[in-house]
Design a protein around this motif. Sequence first.
Motif, mmCIF file in Angstrom:
data_model
loop_
_atom_site.group_PDB
_atom_site.id
_atom_site.type_symbol
_atom_site.label_atom_id
_atom_site.label_comp_id
_atom_site.label_asym_id
_atom_site.label_seq_id
_atom_site.Cartn_x
_atom_site.Cartn_y
_atom_site.Cartn_z
ATOM 1 N N TRP A 6 38.144 34.630 42.884
ATOM 2 C CA TRP A 6 38.258 33.874 41.428
ATOM 3 C C TRP A 6 38.226 32.388 41.447
ATOM 4 O O TRP A 6 37.459 31.836 40.630
ATOM 5 N N THR A 61 38.136 40.347 38.710
ATOM 6 C CA THR A 61 37.618 39.801 40.205
ATOM 7 C C THR A 61 36.139 40.321 40.319
ATOM 8 O O THR A 61 35.415 39.320 40.971
ATOM 9 N N MET A 92 41.662 37.877 46.544
ATOM 10 C CA MET A 92 41.276 37.856 44.942
ATOM 11 C C MET A 92 41.501 36.447 44.761
ATOM 12 O O MET A 92 40.575 35.957 43.802
#
Length: 834
Positions: free
Chosen positions: A274, A29, A270
């Motif tokens: 991403w 991350t 997250m």
Amino acid sequence: MRYQRLIDWVDDRIVESPGKVIVAFLLVTGAMAVGLGNVSTESGTAQFAAGIPAEEALQDVNREFSPAFEEDTGSTQLIQRGDNVLAKPQLLYMLEAQEAIEEREGLRVTSTSSAASVVARSLDPNATTVDQQITVIEGTTPTQIDRAVRQAAPRLEGLLSNDFNEKSASASATIGVVTHEVPAGLSSGSGQGGSSPLTPIQQEIQRIVATTGGDITVFGSGITAAEFSTVVSDSLLIVTPAAVLFIVLFLVYAYRDLLDLLLGSFALLMAVVWTFGFLGIVGIPFSQMMIAVPPLLLAVGIDFGIHAVNRYREDRRHTDSVGEAMREATDQLLVAFFIVTGTTVIGFLSNLTSDLAPIQDFGVVAAVGIVFTFLIFGIFLPAAKVWIDRRRDGWPIPTFSQRPLGEEGSALSEVLRAGVVIGRRAPAAFLLLMVLFSAGAGVYATGVDTSFSQEDFLPPEETAWYLQELPEPFAPNEYTVVSTLNFLEDKFTTTQGGNVVIYLETRMTDPTVLESIHRAGDDPPDSFVSENRHADSQSIVTVIESRAAQDPEFRRLVASNDRDGNGIPDRDLEEVYDYLLSSDSRDETLRYLGDDYRSARITYAVKADAGQKEITADAQHVAADFRGDAVATGGTVVFEEISGLIFDSALQSLVIALVGTVAFLLFIYWVLEGLPSLGLANVVPIAVAVASIAGTMRLLGISFNAFTATILALTIGLGIDYSVHVVHRFVDERREYGLFEALDRTVRGTGGALAGSMLTTTFGIGVLMLAVLSILGQFGLLTALSVAYSFIASLLVLPSVLVVWDRLRGHDPDLALDEQDVPTAAGSPTGVDA
């Protein structure tokens, strides 16, 4: 089976080493977050025009027929409104605005013009500067000005609104023009992008004009470009908090536990980091279409999160071991998540068949984002859940509820069982009814229109009242472009509505070529402006005619090379061209004749009330009549070609997504369960959902556009999520229970999680309707409806499909599959032949 070994390996990492898994995902991350700083933006229509044949031809035309070593010119329009813009005070307001603009350095002004300038020079031909023109108007009486307006009337054409009254010397609107010298390449294509070298110039002119008095609006490509970009940021600023609010509210209900809520929300964050980090790393720009990516990731992520937590809670009811419960949950969910991910990725990647780059980029980014979501919610979230639950007893954080959604005896479970009741009583009849409904909706949907225009990417003329009431910083900016365009169309409408261009590549020294260009304008099609049954056009022929009218020597040259005496030379054309290029008509000549005498540009004026499709068809028909290689182009033609590609993209992506999904499901259910026919059962509710969403588009008057072109493939990609979870859970339950008991447990367990996911996703994506950009709102509405339709079809239609499937397999409905003596297929874990 072999795949079980991989699942067991992942289970071991999740259960035995959750801390290491968490650290690994956090490190990735952090790496992805670095890419966020490299994300560039792109907006407007220009991104869709790239690579279109007609657009490439237009760029070739603009490059080839622009004088060499000459910078491009750009313009700013000063639109003045009033009771009478030809009255003395109003004329002075316009001239003072022109003077203030000319005096400001850095605006690259080469000239200004207006009706006020024309009137002033009519009063005093020696008043060549704006300052002199102001002096003339100030020293003239209103009566003298009225007389000058009447004298200058022919020269005021196009500068005054349609209500211009020559007798009373009055008009309600006028247009002034500021011409700028700008970097080359400004006007090379048809599309309008989200950036323009004129943007800072025209924004500065807005500030200047605001101080000079009068009702003057500044308009131009720079203002339009600014609104292209601003509407994206404004939409995100409104939509994102609203989406977060709705999602949090529904997740509170779905999780009913603070730690689970925080964990699920962090996993969603997250997935977004991403995906957009990937965007920056690979260099894909963030376009207006990309606004739809975060809601899509949230849709799938919410579904995965709720299913993971809900199934884990179900299994925790049978064991006190956190690890054992998570193993049982992930054994089932990893397979279901993989199937959902595979089908969803196929649905999004089907957009790669589109010839439009932004739609391709959207498909790639959405597909990659779904894979990231699978990894985060399939591995990270279960590992984090294990790590937290082993420690939560020592934390002073209250646990509100660990009961799964839709458990037996709840009000929700009774609603979810409706499909099972239908499947028990009349499954075949109900399916026949659904087939007829879907066929009818599909036929009705054939009337859905296709559109592509600059206005699609601009905010509406009037911002919705509920957006106007928003406090800062959420209140959207004030937008003027669409209202200005509508005002211009209303006040300055003429029979001419732009032009189309024919790019002709042929030997321009051929004796018959000019005659053929002239004849091409005879008996023009209905959409072309004409006079005496000849098209209103500009070409090398009209340049020759204009030069001959004012140059006796050239007139004699033309006459000596004109065998039929119609004023168009038909021999020694090279000599004619050489003369033009050596005269002060050189620049005008090079706008319509290639300097190597092997190409030409012909423009035809088209009617303002002609449709985009009609104009394009007529232009292509005229191009086909030319000798040589002739291509019809121009902004209208390019936009119509994009419109056609949008429709083709919608159909192609639908077919590929459907075929790819069916093939994948047949294969995956054969590998995993030894039951490939389950793949077909999986698709039935999606077919119902696709037909329903297509019919809804026509019912609501929503056309296929740059955004909604992806909706059919997207319905398959998102909708299959619901049916996969139901089918996979049903197979799992059917091994241990009779048919209807298995269905009942499926819709109560998986159906409960699906309901929470559907509500969260529908409202989370539905908030796109709050976006300032109207087509983004349409996309949000259709996406939310497609999710709702897919949920309803999976819970209402799929149970009947599974009942019919089970009967066709010859199973005993009262016995579990594990209790039945049926032939086995090699590798079939269920003991049922494939």
